[in-house]
Design a protein around this motif. Sequence first.
Motif, PDB file in Angstrom:
ATOM      1  N   GLU A 246      34.711  45.910  43.507  1.00  0.00           N
ATOM      2  CA  GLU A 246      34.431  44.487  43.461  1.00  0.00           C
ATOM      3  C   GLU A 246      34.839  43.879  42.122  1.00  0.00           C
ATOM      4  O   GLU A 246      35.443  42.809  42.082  1.00  0.00           O
ATOM      5  N   SER A 247      34.548  44.571  41.022  1.00  0.00           N
ATOM      6  CA  SER A 247      34.871  43.985  39.720  1.00  0.00           C
ATOM      7  C   SER A 247      36.368  43.742  39.591  1.00  0.00           C
ATOM      8  O   SER A 247      36.802  42.701  39.099  1.00  0.00           O
ATOM      9  N   GLN A 248      37.163  44.694  40.091  1.00  0.00           N
ATOM     10  CA  GLN A 248      38.609  44.508  40.020  1.00  0.00           C
ATOM     11  C   GLN A 248      39.079  43.342  40.897  1.00  0.00           C
ATOM     12  O   GLN A 248      39.879  42.514  40.493  1.00  0.00           O
ATOM     13  N   ALA A 249      38.524  43.295  42.116  1.00  0.00           N
ATOM     14  CA  ALA A 249      38.925  42.236  43.046  1.00  0.00           C
ATOM     15  C   ALA A 249      38.632  40.859  42.465  1.00  0.00           C
ATOM     16  O   ALA A 249      39.348  39.889  42.716  1.00  0.00           O
ATOM     17  N   VAL A 250      37.562  40.766  41.681  1.00  0.00           N
ATOM     18  CA  VAL A 250      37.165  39.464  41.157  1.00  0.00           C
ATOM     19  C   VAL A 250      37.851  39.147  39.832  1.00  0.00           C
ATOM     20  O   VAL A 250      38.360  38.057  39.616  1.00  0.00           O
TER      21      VAL A 250
END
Length: 286
Positions: free
Chosen positions: A152-156
């Motif tokens: 999630e952190s990468q996607a955001v």
Amino acid sequence: DMAHYRQCGFLRYQPQFEQAIAERYSLLSQLRLALNEDQLFLVLQPKVQLSDGALVGFEALVRWRHPEGRIIGPDQFIPLAETSGLIGRLDNKVLHMTLAAIQQLHQAGIRVPVAFNASGVELVRPLFFDTLQQTIEASGVDPCWLELEITESQAVEEYDLITPNLRRLIQMGMQISIDDFGTGYSSLTHLAELAATSLKIDKSFVQQMSESANGDELVAVIIRLANRFGYQIIAEGVETQAQRERLLALGCPLGQGYLFARPMPLVEALAWCQARPGSDADVEPA
Ligand code: C2E
Ligand code: MG
Ligand code: MG
Ligand code: MG
């Protein structure tokens, strides 16, 4: 010495620093060798329907069979690969091995999507998605059997950069999962438009469920959000019957975890499938 560090902002030289650097360097050269000599392999962990345990997919997780005999987990070498420039080759190797595993599963009559994890470092590289597309095409595997897990952190964090590319993959028929969901602080704006087909509830939330009174609330909110925005939802790290039942009650239909199976080498995964009732199931991707 930590007191000294807090006061002065730097660490006094200590002989063990040199040892730490030497160890890191040695592990790095061993990892480089591992990539050349096929010491990396995949284990597969089933994703199942929580209601009846039916297989709905696999996640491929990388392992390193060190020449000295021990098996090293990804947490111990992925970060090293990421900071040393080896991650591109590692992820590429994992993709090839995942495609090969899909073909072997198909030969055994097991048709479910198989997910692989790609490093955030790689996702922002302009050529990553082109290479991915070419590799899939060259393998002859229909992209509908392949799933990409990104955290999630990468996607955001890299939203603008990677979103169009993820959309391209979805258009090709691939599934995209947002891994460790709930740990990366998606803003609501982004949540509505993530280029993803499913959200994976991080195992820390599943584990908290049983431990605290409001532990359920977080999971309940994530499940409601997923439903609201049309993402599939799956829980990771399901270890107990109580967690399974609670997740089902909250409306989460899918799960993954030691309660059902540990990550297993392909041969064991095949045996696991064959030992189950209705094992000839031909599961279409959702
Ligand atoms: P992840 O993708 O969130 O994978 C889930 C991790 O939880 C795996 O650890 C899995 O073995 C473990 N797990 C599964 N079920 C349970 C359970 O019921 N209880 C508990 N406590 N743990 C469970 P693993 O294999 O050590 O992988 C750790 C992380 O390393 C992965 O987290 C993923 O972010 C990364 N990783 C794994 N394989 C690859 C890879 O091929 N490439 C890249 N770039 N990263 C990878
Ligand atoms: Mg994952
Ligand atoms: Mg995960
Ligand atoms: Mg995780």
